[in-house]
Design an enzyme around this catalytic site. Structure first.
Site, PDB file in Angstrom:
ATOM      1  CG  LEU A   7     -17.664  45.073  71.353  1.00 14.99           C
ATOM      2  CD1 LEU A   7     -16.684  43.984  71.755  1.00 14.99           C
ATOM      3  CD2 LEU A   7     -18.444  44.671  70.114  1.00 14.99           C
ATOM      4  CG  ASP A   8     -14.654  47.460  70.809  1.00 19.34           C
ATOM      5  OD1 ASP A   8     -13.797  46.744  71.341  1.00 19.34           O
ATOM      6  OD2 ASP A   8     -15.129  47.218  69.682  1.00 19.34           O
ATOM      7  CB  ALA A   9     -17.984  50.777  75.914  1.00 22.57           C
TER       8      ALA A   9
END
Lengths: 291, 291, 291, 291
Positions: free
Chosen positions: D234-236
């Protein structure tokens, strides 16, 4: 937290006067004694000019001076003593804004989406344009679109039509959202500090037409945009907001125009917001912005 | 990762010529065939001017063309074919920079600390000033300080002294670090594209003296700084770097001056860095910056 | 315009209390009735917290309450009524700031040049370092330099020496100008809201050591710096100032470190300025900055 | 200046491989010998990784290798020699982009107006949403709107419907324009480096839900937005673009949300542009952006 709700019933008082001792105390005492709770207070003293500027926002719910008598009371009890110039704005009045556009849509969309999304508390009764191109956009947002083409010969007459429209729609102020016509002095004087323009350069650089071409010729490394109130002198009115974007030798004139649009729309929308929220005061061709 | 070490032995080739097919192929083939490994290659085509610009950095360790013959070989085998203008710079030569200052120290400190901290590969053989104020700073950094006061009457003579000093110290280029004197055309023509100035406005706005006062009078919401090469026309030379700071009605002229200093020093130091690393090409009063 | 002169005799009053009607009126009436002319007044209501914050700067020349009795009078006549927490600062007291450094000079130079150039009204009685590297810089600016090396074993003892030095020099606050040691909780608790640090990332991203390495690993397109008050929790204290720089895939870790330094020094110096001018209020691990 | 016209017939070649001597020479020689005129060439060597990256844009008009055979020829004659990974993109293919939205319109309007204004060369065959709110916007721009509501129970099944739609519309890539659903790993793996998201914080700060609330709690002085490719974590995923806006203690969470929208839409649109112009290369969870 009802204070931040849309329905809150407040007033904004904008004041300027020669600087003197005790102004803040007098104004706040007047509001306090009449049960007007101060929500925001911003004050500025211009030491060089020896002038005092203030914005006070206060709640009206328990305020004991009737709205319609506020101006008279405040002037008598406070204003005259300090030789104040002041205006008062009540949250019950939703500002009425007219838009002037030509062919480019970036500012228009940015404005209309904000209204639609509820970001601003504003009415937009009419969009006026010298071209038909953007009628469809106006239609999609359900806003009347008035096509008023301008030529050298019909300008005076067409500006009269524009003014009639603005009066008919009871307009408070208007926004030139990349409207590519220069307004006549008589038009401008009809609406002092009520016409917001976006100029596509960081003024005072590149006044006038084709600023991105001029910027490209000069080889600048930043471009910018400036929102300002329109005055008789071209691109020389009080500046409200400015911002910039970095560019390089790789950018063609077309790239500058494209990148500039993103700055223009944000800078114009910020200026409109400040105007709508009564955070702007104009004095001697400059703005005081209470943020 | 020896390639990034200070001791690496490299050359930078800066080229411009009319755009034609096959330039990159020809240049890189020449380097490749002579075992010159390309580390960085940046290229730019200005479509409007139909001009080609390139910066190539390559390793010299196994390069088979002797350094002193590079210009001749490259010109004969590649340059003349494409009508190239080019310069070549070897990492073994450490650029020699002269500083011109007056009374303000912010740019001077920013430059000297960078050299001291090893941020730049540069020699600073001399600081020239028309005031004595900053002699102590020069002394602290161990750099010769030459006091050459300028009056209307002695300017021509004193510029001769300056030029003698610059030649004696074998200067490659010079930096006007808030030097508050206008150089004569003859001085400027002696050092084309070799004099970097910092002007305290976002040019072309506020050319000339007292730009912060002018910015304050105009009520701008951004101030800026511009580093550029000095040419005959005041503040009109090729722009190298620009940056800005946001300001407000609260800022007095003194605040603008103070805030501006922070922009000036950074913008000037960035320009010096680009010049030192041979990342700059000047063409028709604009810069191409290969970053 | 004597009001802006350095010699002006003023006081700054910083207040916070639960929000209530009439606070501004009460405070300004108190000042007005005692002939204290308000120069600046900034006020903020945090609606979520229902808290009121205010900074008032006023002239002392004709002020009728003796300076040494101000706290008592104001507390009795105004403060207790509103349950205020407040501090008052007189311009006659020049703040005394200690600097902590290690090996890097960029922040140190930026701070010392500002003092030398008269940009700040501050005393710097001592520079403390765990390395000898920057002694020469301190010497050049004529500031005592105390070398206090820190090891795991001597930390407690050396912090005692530091505290003694700080007390001996009657320090008001201290600045960690890239001091590469973590202070112990007991040290920190000795100086609440009196230790300003610069962290080399845009907090809360990249807390702790080697933030530029972490930023490079993550492939960010912006780097930043954060100045904050030091609290027990590492890099988690109230943020004072933040700013950023754009970076790209071309930037190595070394480039990030170099570019970051320019942001760090500006962000730290801005924070020091706000602290010096008493424009900062700390409440519940956040800052209110009256600019 | 026909080269900049929309109708130009060009190809973009994106390459990466282990760094070696002679790559640029080999690639440009191949193009040159086959009459492919290079318009732009950008090259980057990551010294730490010892990897070479290149983007070449060249004209196809006189190019002697048939388009359908380019991949095979280039691979055989150049690619295999250097162990290259490469893709080639022809300007005759207009990229097909799907949009995923929920309730917020700011990014959607920003994207659709750019397409309408001719700023981008893109097809948008479908808008997919888990809410009905923005159907009217899609209708106004004449783009099919597919309502696919998501619950915990139907997610797997609905993602299958989404994938079918994307395949039916022959989508090249998709944009999550503030789509408030987390995609499943299997969905994400179906479209590697083909899903662009906008996250409303300057990552890696404030990963996950409600970043503006977290930013407000932490008392940051800047907020930001990050566009990135979506990966399993996530969001990486690889960051494409980031930008920020300054905020202050005066800004409520609602203000952060409002100010953040302006950053989000610009940052997302810049990322889309880079993707559309094939200026993006992904390697080891980072992007190389050839601007």
């Amino acid at each position: 937290m009802t204070r931040s709700s849309v329905a809150q019933n407040t007033a904004v008082l904008l004041i300027h006067c020669p600087d003197q001792r005790g102004i803040v105390a007098s104004v706040t005492r007047f509001l306090d004694e009449n049960n007007g709770n101060v929500i925001y207070l911003d004050q500025h003293v211009d030491i060089a000019l020896d002038m005092f500027f203030m914005r006070v926002e206060f709640e009206l719910d328990d305020f004991q001076v009737p709205v319609e008598k506020f101006h008279d009371y405040f002037d008598t009890l406070v204003g005259q003593r300090y030789n104040m110039t002041f205006t008062v704005h009540f949250s019950t009045h939703i500002p009425r804004m007219a838009l002037f556009v030509s062919k480019m849509s970036h500012c228009l969309y940015d404005i209309l989406y904000r209204k639609e999304a509820g970001e601003w508390n504003v009415e937009i009764p009419v969009i006026i344009s010298n071209h038909e191109n953007l009628r469809r956009v106006a239609d999609n947002f359900g806003i009347p679109f008035e096509y008023i083409p301008i030529t050298k010969d019909n300008k005076e007459e067409q500006e009269k039509r524009q003014i009639e429209l603005l009066k008919k729609h009871d307009i408070d102020f208007m926004v030139l959202a990349r409207y590519m016509q220069i307004l006549s002095p008589s038009f401008i004087q009809t609406f002092p500090s009520k016409i917001i323009n976006i100029h596509h350069s960081f003024l005072p650089a590149f006044v006038g037409a084709r600023p991105y071409h001029a910027a490209h010729d000069r080889g600048v490394k930043i471009i910018g945009a400036t929102s300002h109130y329109v005055t008789d002198e071209l691109d020389a009115g009080p500046i409200i907001e400015q911002d910039i974007e970095h560019v390089s030798h790789k950018d063609t004139v077309q790239d500058l125009i494209r990148k500039g649009k993103d700055v223009e729309k944000i800078v114009l929308s910020r200026a409109i917001r400040s105007h709508l929220e009564r955070k702007l005061l104009v004095y001697k061709n400059k703005t005081i912005i209470f943020d």
